[in-house]
Design a protein around this motif. Sequence first.
Motif, PDB file in Angstrom:
ATOM      1  N   THR A   1      34.561   6.802  82.888  1.00 14.11           N
ATOM      2  CA  THR A   1      36.178   6.710  82.313  1.00 14.11           C
ATOM      3  C   THR A   1      36.570   7.837  81.792  1.00 14.11           C
ATOM      4  OG1 THR A   1      35.278   4.460  83.457  1.00 14.11           O
ATOM      5  CG2 THR A   1      37.066   4.333  82.031  1.00 14.11           C
ATOM      6  N   VAL A   2      37.943   7.737  82.131  1.00 17.71           N
ATOM      7  CA  VAL A   2      38.738   8.214  81.827  1.00 17.71           C
ATOM      8  C   VAL A   2      40.685   8.191  81.307  1.00 17.71           C
ATOM      9  CG1 VAL A   2      39.322   9.927  83.533  1.00 17.71           C
ATOM     10  CG2 VAL A   2      39.986  10.754  81.213  1.00 17.71           C
ATOM     11  N   THR A   3      41.047   7.713  80.618  1.00 20.39           N
ATOM     12  CA  THR A   3      42.413   7.782  80.203  1.00 20.39           C
ATOM     13  C   THR A   3      43.402   8.323  80.456  1.00 20.39           C
ATOM     14  OG1 THR A   3      41.004   5.043  80.095  1.00 20.39           O
ATOM     15  CG2 THR A   3      43.581   5.486  78.927  1.00 20.39           C
ATOM     16  N   LEU A   4      44.041   8.170  81.067  1.00 21.57           N
ATOM     17  CA  LEU A   4      45.261   8.783  81.212  1.00 21.57           C
ATOM     18  C   LEU A   4      46.560   8.272  80.328  1.00 21.57           C
ATOM     19  CD1 LEU A   4      45.261  10.582  84.928  1.00 21.57           C
ATOM     20  CD2 LEU A   4      44.194  11.258  82.437  1.00 21.57           C
ATOM     21  N   SER A   5      47.049   9.280  79.202  1.00 22.76           N
ATOM     22  CA  SER A   5      48.490   7.937  78.063  1.00 22.76           C
ATOM     23  C   SER A   5      49.579   8.712  78.801  1.00 22.76           C
ATOM     24  CB  SER A   5      48.180   9.199  77.089  1.00 22.76           C
ATOM     25  OG  SER A   5      47.180   8.654  76.543  1.00 22.76           O
ATOM     26  N   CYS A   6      50.821   7.256  78.538  1.00 25.39           N
ATOM     27  CA  CYS A   6      51.923   8.030  79.034  1.00 25.39           C
ATOM     28  C   CYS A   6      52.777   6.729  78.191  1.00 25.39           C
ATOM     29  CB  CYS A   6      52.165   7.555  80.756  1.00 25.39           C
ATOM     30  SG  CYS A   6      54.225   7.563  81.341  1.00 25.39           S
ATOM     31  N   THR A   7      53.586   7.708  77.984  1.00 24.49           N
ATOM     32  CA  THR A   7      55.020   6.499  77.249  1.00 24.49           C
ATOM     33  C   THR A   7      56.000   7.276  77.536  1.00 24.49           C
ATOM     34  OG1 THR A   7      55.280   8.561  75.411  1.00 24.49           O
ATOM     35  CG2 THR A   7      53.839   6.369  75.007  1.00 24.49           C
TER      36      THR A   7
ATOM     37  N   GLU B   1      45.471  18.621  79.342  1.00 30.86           N
ATOM     38  CA  GLU B   1      44.613  18.657  80.499  1.00 30.86           C
ATOM     39  C   GLU B   1      43.363  17.584  79.939  1.00 30.86           C
ATOM     40  OE1 GLU B   1      44.727  23.392  80.517  1.00 30.86           O
ATOM     41  OE2 GLU B   1      43.128  22.286  81.027  1.00 30.86           O
ATOM     42  N   MET B   2      43.097  16.892  80.611  1.00 36.92           N
ATOM     43  CA  MET B   2      41.215  16.078  80.476  1.00 36.92           C
ATOM     44  C   MET B   2      40.685  16.239  81.300  1.00 36.92           C
ATOM     45  SD  MET B   2      42.504  13.437  78.237  1.00 36.92           S
ATOM     46  CE  MET B   2      41.802  12.024  78.511  1.00 36.92           C
ATOM     47  N   SER B   3      39.048  16.280  80.741  1.00 39.69           N
ATOM     48  CA  SER B   3      37.850  16.361  81.849  1.00 39.69           C
ATOM     49  C   SER B   3      37.146  15.015  81.009  1.00 39.69           C
ATOM     50  CB  SER B   3      37.280  17.506  80.749  1.00 39.69           C
ATOM     51  OG  SER B   3      36.234  18.002  81.288  1.00 39.69           O
ATOM     52  N   VAL B   4      36.220  14.945  82.101  1.00 44.88           N
ATOM     53  CA  VAL B   4      35.629  13.795  82.837  1.00 44.88           C
ATOM     54  C   VAL B   4      34.075  14.575  83.316  1.00 44.88           C
ATOM     55  CG1 VAL B   4      37.138  12.724  85.024  1.00 44.88           C
ATOM     56  CG2 VAL B   4      35.648  11.560  83.008  1.00 44.88           C
TER      57      VAL B   4
ATOM     58  N   GLY C   1      56.848  12.577  83.855  1.00 44.45           N
ATOM     59  CA  GLY C   1      55.918  13.119  83.211  1.00 44.45           C
ATOM     60  C   GLY C   1      55.824  14.491  82.816  1.00 44.45           C
ATOM     61  N   LYS C   2      55.450  15.621  82.123  1.00 45.43           N
ATOM     62  CA  LYS C   2      55.265  16.741  82.584  1.00 45.43           C
ATOM     63  C   LYS C   2      53.632  17.221  83.649  1.00 45.43           C
ATOM     64  CE  LYS C   2      58.427  18.885  79.725  1.00 45.43           C
ATOM     65  NZ  LYS C   2      58.493  19.911  79.047  1.00 45.43           N
ATOM     66  N   GLY C   3      52.888  16.019  83.547  1.00 45.75           N
ATOM     67  CA  GLY C   3      51.721  16.069  83.998  1.00 45.75           C
ATOM     68  C   GLY C   3      51.047  16.293  83.279  1.00 45.75           C
ATOM     69  N   THR C   4      49.157  15.902  83.002  1.00 51.93           N
ATOM     70  CA  THR C   4      48.177  15.706  83.176  1.00 51.93           C
ATOM     71  C   THR C   4      47.440  16.674  84.122  1.00 51.93           C
ATOM     72  OG1 THR C   4      48.558  14.085  81.521  1.00 51.93           O
ATOM     73  CG2 THR C   4      45.983  14.758  81.519  1.00 51.93           C
ATOM     74  N   LYS C   5      46.571  17.586  83.329  1.00 52.57           N
ATOM     75  CA  LYS C   5      45.717  18.034  84.848  1.00 52.57           C
ATOM     76  C   LYS C   5      43.909  17.462  84.141  1.00 52.57           C
ATOM     77  CE  LYS C   5      43.805  22.261  86.665  1.00 52.57           C
ATOM     78  NZ  LYS C   5      43.557  24.535  86.407  1.00 52.57           N
ATOM     79  N   LEU C   6      43.745  16.992  86.005  1.00 51.03           N
ATOM     80  CA  LEU C   6      42.285  16.226  85.493  1.00 51.03           C
ATOM     81  C   LEU C   6      40.864  16.547  85.779  1.00 51.03           C
ATOM     82  CD1 LEU C   6      40.150  13.338  84.252  1.00 51.03           C
ATOM     83  CD2 LEU C   6      41.391  13.016  86.922  1.00 51.03           C
ATOM     84  N   SER C   7      39.698  17.374  85.163  1.00 49.05           N
ATOM     85  CA  SER C   7      39.175  17.529  85.629  1.00 49.05           C
ATOM     86  C   SER C   7      38.001  17.186  85.922  1.00 49.05           C
ATOM     87  CB  SER C   7      38.572  19.103  85.100  1.00 49.05           C
ATOM     88  OG  SER C   7      39.518  20.111  84.849  1.00 49.05           O
TER      89      SER C   7
END
Lengths: 115, 113
Positions: free
Chosen positions: B18-24, B10-13, B104-110
């Motif tokens: 500006t927000v950055t979501l990570s992925c490898t 989860e991420m919140s902005v 990937g399993k995802g990131t929930k952005l609020s």
Amino acid sequence: GAGVSQSPSNKVTEKGKDVELRCDPISGHTALYWYRQSLGQGLEFLIYFQGNSAPDKSGLPSDRFSAERTGGSVSTLTIQRTQQEDSAVYLCASSPEYLRTYEQYFGPGTRLTVT
Amino acid sequence: AQTVTQSQPEMSVQEAETVTLSCTYDTSESDYYLFWYKQPPSRQMILVIRQEAYKQQNATENRFSVNFQKAAKSFSLKISDSQLGDAAMYFCALGGSQGNLIFGKGTKLSVKP
């Protein structure tokens, strides 16, 4: 033009029943993909079709799952003797060409609930 | 094996920030495609941005851009000037050997007003 459609939108079934999920790809798209999205999980690839052919069925979770595609268009994913762990959203995607740019267009999915 | 990892469930902005979501990811291929998809509550998967591995230049689509680090196998998504409509699940994906996508399993952005 019309996008990928899936039916039904939602399906509730009793454990042990068979269900059929339908996917109508974008007209002219030769490749079709099925994915499963379980609660809290990412999307799991199940099977793909190039035309009417499914070269590799190893991604299907068990032998209760089967899929077919007819006329290079509509595809049906069938789950026999449903189990509670089959509860998930089943997503279908189509693509103009297989293995070109992975340009996949997704349908809205079918939410399957097994009680 | 090809894998995709998103380490931020989860991420919140704040709106307009500006927000950055990570992925490898991991792959043995030398040429491949990477994607970010957005999935709002309607369940419709929407392609946000695509990157071809052989291209050095990072892809951009309006307010969305990526930071592609091939050697590090990293592929982050930057959303600038965040809007309420950006709130969704975001999935990072890798083009698989069968023409499929590996997610990937995802990131929930609020997004907070």
